[in-house]
Scaffold this motif. Structure first.
Motif: not given
Lengths: 288, 288
Positions: B92, B94-99, B101-102
């Motif tokens: 994951l 650091e700047g990953d979007s919520l999408g 992450i899901a």
DNA sequence: TTATTATATGTAAAAAAGTTTCACTTTTCA
DNA sequence: TGAAAAGTGAAACTTTTTTACATATAATAA
């Protein structure tokens, strides 16, 4: 680039140029590659009525470095074949072995997860996360089968800095709902989304203007309509006796996601994520 | 038909119970099965910093007749994997979007399910089901995070004709364990398999000769060693903060499988399945 | 703690598997 | 027909794998 011919291809290709003894060997390999792939050079020699020396020369003539390489490629052929044939198990057949049942259950679960993931919109997730991290208290509601997911949500979020609550008992859940305000947040879980008691709780919450994050499998259900944000826990289309079974796993995965996002918020390094949450929300004010 | 556990499944399943040297070997095989499948025992030994003897013993412990059989199965894996195509999720960012992450959470869950399914042996499943359907009472034990899976097990099995019990409280679980006999059956769930309280319960159960179905993520854990049958709930190798997170889903999927099999038993049409259970057990009397 | 037992591991010898050499046979074709 | 070419198996030889044994290390009990 030369395409890698399968072992059977090489065998057929060179077949005509082989000697009598070698044809016998080739025949064996063509007829039952799986058996031959497991034989030692001695076994194959005796099966083909030839000497080990002949086998050794035979595989070299076919282009293999040694006997082991040859058997290895034969084995590949077997696997590919087996997979072709096994493709299509749909429903659970009556005589299915336990292994097949397990496979089916696991793959249904995986399919449910995939469907659920596909159906999640970043926008909804963002709104849900924002509600959660700004809530005075986060309250989980779930009855019957969904009580398990609710309990899981409680277990996870209790590790965060949020104030969380969950009570297995319906009456207490209802009373709890009556105490909440617009500053709190409710996570209501229900597979069908129309369980009577659950809806009573939802009504109570609505009366108090409590933000509701609904987790249900039916987008047209009362819960989905009433919720501030609805996250759908889809299930694999193939149903067994208890259809709620696979939705539990999807519900839990949704909670996992919310949990991860909430945890990441507290890490300063992931502050950008939070900013992004706000961005996403600003950007999409229309709503369902 | 006996389910063919993949080489990787066996490797993951036994991984935890292996010695240091053997873990090194296993690691190599897991990381690059294709390379290893083409190595001679000497090459692998030197690559793993071990002796050829160790390799030989290693493959036997995994259940293979000899080294060649092992490399053969590894080669199978390669083919299957290649067909799956690439799975490109890493860590994951650091700047990953919520999408994202899901996505990551869902795919980790799916990977966990896949690994768990892979590592299940039909033999073990069969023994577990037999214990369940012949038990006077079926009792679920689980504390902390695993209490959720235990509760889920209770919820599912309470719909069957079996007599089931579960209490969230540790002291009551312990007392309940003391009351059971060899005619009952205990399902003990623990991610780590070494939680102190859980082990107390296990000891109590052992003292009374109660058959134990253990569900844990570590094949070398006290629970796994003590259990009559151990079913491994594996998790995706990429760990986040809370590694127990994905094991819950695997645990639940295992319970789902057991539930389905138990339900199918009562249907007269599926009697053959039950016969098959006995067959499988008869056929495989060796092993741990 | 120390003695005792079990577990791990490498060395080296034995066994098994695979390859090559060589003598003999069969086939090919001028 | 008869030399050259190709095919074959026995046995010598090489490589690979397994097993026996000795030693070290960790776990357990006194």
């Amino acid at each position: 680039m030369v395409i890698a011919r399968s072992a059977l291809g090489k065998l057929r290709g060179k077949y005509d140029s082989l000697s009598t003894t070698e044809k016998r060997i080739a025949q064996l390999a063509l007829n039952s590659p799986s058996t031959v792939s497991e034989m030692t050079i001695r076994e194959l020699a005796s099966a083909a009525g030839a000497s080990t020396a002949s086998i050794s020369r035979f595989v070299k003539r076919l282009g293999y470095a040694n006997y082991r390489e040859f058997t290895m490629e034969l084995a590949h052929v077997v696997v590919v074949d087996a997979q072709e044939g096994a493709k299509l198990f749909k429903e659970l057949g009556e005589g299915d072995s336990l292994g097949v049942i397990a496979n089916k259950v696991f793959h249904s679960s995986m399919a449910s997860l995939e469907a659920t993931n596909d159906a999640l919109s970043e926008n909804d997730i963002a709104r849900a996360v924002l509600k959660l991290i700004n809530a005075g208290t986060v309250n989980f509601f779930g009855l019957g089968g969904s009580s398990i997911a609710a309990l899981d949500g409680y277990h996870k979020f209790v590790r965060t800095s949020l104030n969380v609550a969950y009570h297995p008992d319906y009456d207490i859940q209802l009373m709890q709902a009556a105490k909440l305000t617009a500053d709190d947040c409710a996570v209501v879980i229900s597979h069908s989304g129309k369980n009577y008691e659950t809806i009573q709780i939802v009504k109570e919450l609505k009366a108090n203007h409590v933000p509701i994050i609904g987790i249900t499998s039916y987008s047209g259900s009362p819960l989905a309509r009433a919720a501030t944000v609805t996250l759908l826990s889809l299930t694999d289309e193939i149903k067994y006796r208890s259809e709620g079974m696979y939705s539990l796993i999807s519900q839990i995965a949704i909670l996992d996601s919310l949990f991860m996002m909430t945890v990441l918020r507290s890490s300063s390094r992931t502050q950008p994520v939070l900013m992004h949450v706000r961005d996403v929300i600003e950007r999409t004010r229309e709503e369902p």
